[in-house]
Every structure is written in structure tokens, then in C-alpha cells.
Design a protein around this motif. Structure first.
Motif, short mmCIF file in Angstrom:
data_model
loop_
_atom_site.label_atom_id
_atom_site.label_comp_id
_atom_site.label_asym_id
_atom_site.label_seq_id
_atom_site.Cartn_x
_atom_site.Cartn_y
_atom_site.Cartn_z
N UNK A 53 38.67 52.13 34.30
CA UNK A 53 39.43 52.32 35.53
C UNK A 53 40.91 52.41 35.21
N UNK A 54 41.61 53.18 35.98
CA UNK A 54 43.05 53.21 35.81
C UNK A 54 43.65 51.98 36.45
N UNK A 55 44.89 51.67 36.07
CA UNK A 55 45.54 50.47 36.61
C UNK A 55 45.61 50.55 38.13
N UNK A 56 45.96 51.72 38.68
CA UNK A 56 46.10 51.85 40.12
C UNK A 56 44.77 51.63 40.83
N UNK A 57 43.71 52.27 40.39
CA UNK A 57 42.41 52.11 41.05
C UNK A 57 41.83 50.72 40.80
N UNK A 58 42.10 50.14 39.66
CA UNK A 58 41.63 48.78 39.38
C UNK A 58 42.31 47.79 40.32
N UNK A 59 43.61 47.94 40.50
CA UNK A 59 44.33 47.05 41.40
C UNK A 59 43.85 47.22 42.84
N UNK A 60 43.59 48.45 43.23
CA UNK A 60 43.06 48.68 44.59
C UNK A 60 41.70 48.02 44.76
N UNK A 61 40.83 48.16 43.76
CA UNK A 61 39.50 47.55 43.83
C UNK A 61 39.61 46.04 43.88
N UNK A 62 40.51 45.47 43.08
CA UNK A 62 40.71 44.02 43.08
C UNK A 62 41.21 43.54 44.44
N UNK A 122 44.41 38.58 37.65
CA UNK A 122 43.23 38.12 36.91
C UNK A 122 42.01 38.98 37.25
N UNK A 123 41.80 39.24 38.54
CA UNK A 123 40.65 40.05 38.92
C UNK A 123 40.77 41.48 38.38
N UNK A 124 41.97 42.03 38.37
CA UNK A 124 42.17 43.36 37.80
C UNK A 124 41.81 43.38 36.32
N UNK A 125 42.21 42.34 35.60
CA UNK A 125 41.88 42.24 34.17
C UNK A 125 40.37 42.18 33.99
N UNK A 126 39.69 41.37 34.80
CA UNK A 126 38.23 41.23 34.69
C UNK A 126 37.52 42.53 35.03
N UNK A 140 41.62 32.29 27.24
CA UNK A 140 42.66 32.70 26.30
C UNK A 140 42.80 34.22 26.26
N UNK A 141 41.69 34.94 26.29
CA UNK A 141 41.75 36.41 26.27
C UNK A 141 42.37 36.95 27.56
N UNK A 142 42.07 36.32 28.68
CA UNK A 142 42.67 36.73 29.96
C UNK A 142 44.17 36.48 29.93
N UNK A 143 44.55 35.30 29.43
CA UNK A 143 45.96 34.95 29.34
C UNK A 143 46.71 35.94 28.44
N UNK A 144 46.12 36.28 27.31
CA UNK A 144 46.73 37.22 26.37
C UNK A 144 46.88 38.60 27.00
N UNK A 189 49.67 38.62 29.58
CA UNK A 189 50.98 38.67 28.92
C UNK A 189 51.31 40.09 28.44
N UNK A 190 50.30 40.77 27.89
CA UNK A 190 50.51 42.15 27.43
C UNK A 190 50.86 43.08 28.60
N UNK A 191 50.34 42.76 29.78
CA UNK A 191 50.60 43.59 30.96
C UNK A 191 51.85 43.15 31.71
N UNK A 192 52.55 42.16 31.17
CA UNK A 192 53.78 41.69 31.80
C UNK A 192 53.56 40.70 32.92
N UNK A 193 52.37 40.14 33.02
CA UNK A 193 52.07 39.13 34.05
C UNK A 193 51.96 37.79 33.36
N UNK A 194 52.91 36.93 33.59
CA UNK A 194 52.89 35.62 32.95
C UNK A 194 52.45 34.56 33.96
N UNK A 195 51.25 34.03 33.77
CA UNK A 195 50.74 32.96 34.61
C UNK A 195 50.67 31.70 33.75
N UNK A 196 51.07 30.57 34.30
CA UNK A 196 50.88 29.35 33.53
C UNK A 196 49.38 29.02 33.53
N UNK A 197 48.98 28.18 32.60
CA UNK A 197 47.56 27.87 32.41
C UNK A 197 46.89 27.31 33.66
#
Length: 144
Positions: free
Chosen positions: A1-10, A28-32, A42-46, A49-57
């Protein structure tokens, strides 16, 4: 899925769950939804971070717990005792999981044939079925 359609689906899934669409839940749902395999915390957190979304644990754990409670995602206990998460886009969690012993990835397997059929004694009601298979995934099979 593209980022735009993934975000819409989420966003659509979060609204269906009648929950607030917070940046953490949406991210998180977009990543999943984009993942081909179940992902660890850990993989979700990583990935976040790569996508520029920093969530604390704690925020990440709360988002994952909420997604699981709302049945928008499900969690799988891996053979390595690590929880892994996968989006559940409105479908009930009645499928098998395949754990590759070589790459340690966990895959959801839909529509296995023959389907698991059983009958329970009177009075029992099934709420969830877990079937975990272990072996070698197609990517690793050629390497062994």
C-alpha cells in the motif's frame, strides 16, 4: 500500500472502532497495515522512527493495547517469547501463524486447507483459535 492509502485505511479502521484518531494509533496501525509479517514492539518503534514518527515506549504500548482491545490488530506470542502484532482489518482472528525458525519472522496464514474442523462438548463456546506452525519460510528455504 502507498503511504496515502495506508493512512486512509488506518483512519477508516480507527473510526469504525469508534476511537479517537490519535497520531500514535494512526501511525502504529499504518505501520501494521503496511507490514507483510507480524512486527515486534521494537520493530514497530524502529519503523516509526524511520518514518519520522517518534512515540515514547509507553505511548506505543498503549496504542498497541488499544488496537488489540478494539480488534483492529492482534498479537501473537512468538516462539522466542516476544509479542508480535499484525493488523486485523475487520476480520476475526481465526487463522494460523507460521514462525520461521531461520529468520524469526511470523506470518499470518489465511484460508489454510483443510480448514480446522472440530466439535466441542455441549456448553463450550469458542472465542479464539490459535494454531502456530514452525518451520522454514519460502525466503529462507532456498538458503538452507
Amino acid at each position: 500500500m502507498t503511504q496515502f492509502s495506508t493512512e486512509q485505511a488506518a483512519r477508516h479502521l480507527l473510526l469504525q472502532a469508534r476511537g479517537r484518531v490519535t497520531p500514535a494509533r494512526l501511525g502504529v496501525l499504518s505501520i501494521l497495515l503496511d507490514a507483510d509479517v507480524a512486527l515486534s514492539h521494537q520493530e514497530i518503534e524502529h519503523t516509526a522512527l524511520q518514518q519520522g514518527c517518534a512515540f515514547d515506549r509507553v505511548t506505543l504500548y498503549r496504542a498497541l493495547d488499544w488496537l488489540v482491545e478494539q480488534r483492529v490488530a492482534h498479537k501473537i506470542a512468538g516462539a522466542d517469547r516476544t509479542w508480535r502484532y499484525n493488523a486485523q482489518a475487520g476480520t476475526p482472528h481465526q487463522h494460523a501463524h507460521f514462525h520461521c525458525k531461520h529468520c524469526e519472522q511470523v506470518f499470518c496464514l489465511e484460508n489454510l486447507q483443510p480448514a480446522l474442523l472440530f466439535s466441542l462438548p455441549p456448553g463450550y463456546q469458542v472465542e479464539q483459535v490459535e494454531l502456530n506452525l514452525q518451520g522454514c519460510c519460502p525466503s529462507c528455504a532456498g538458503k538452507v
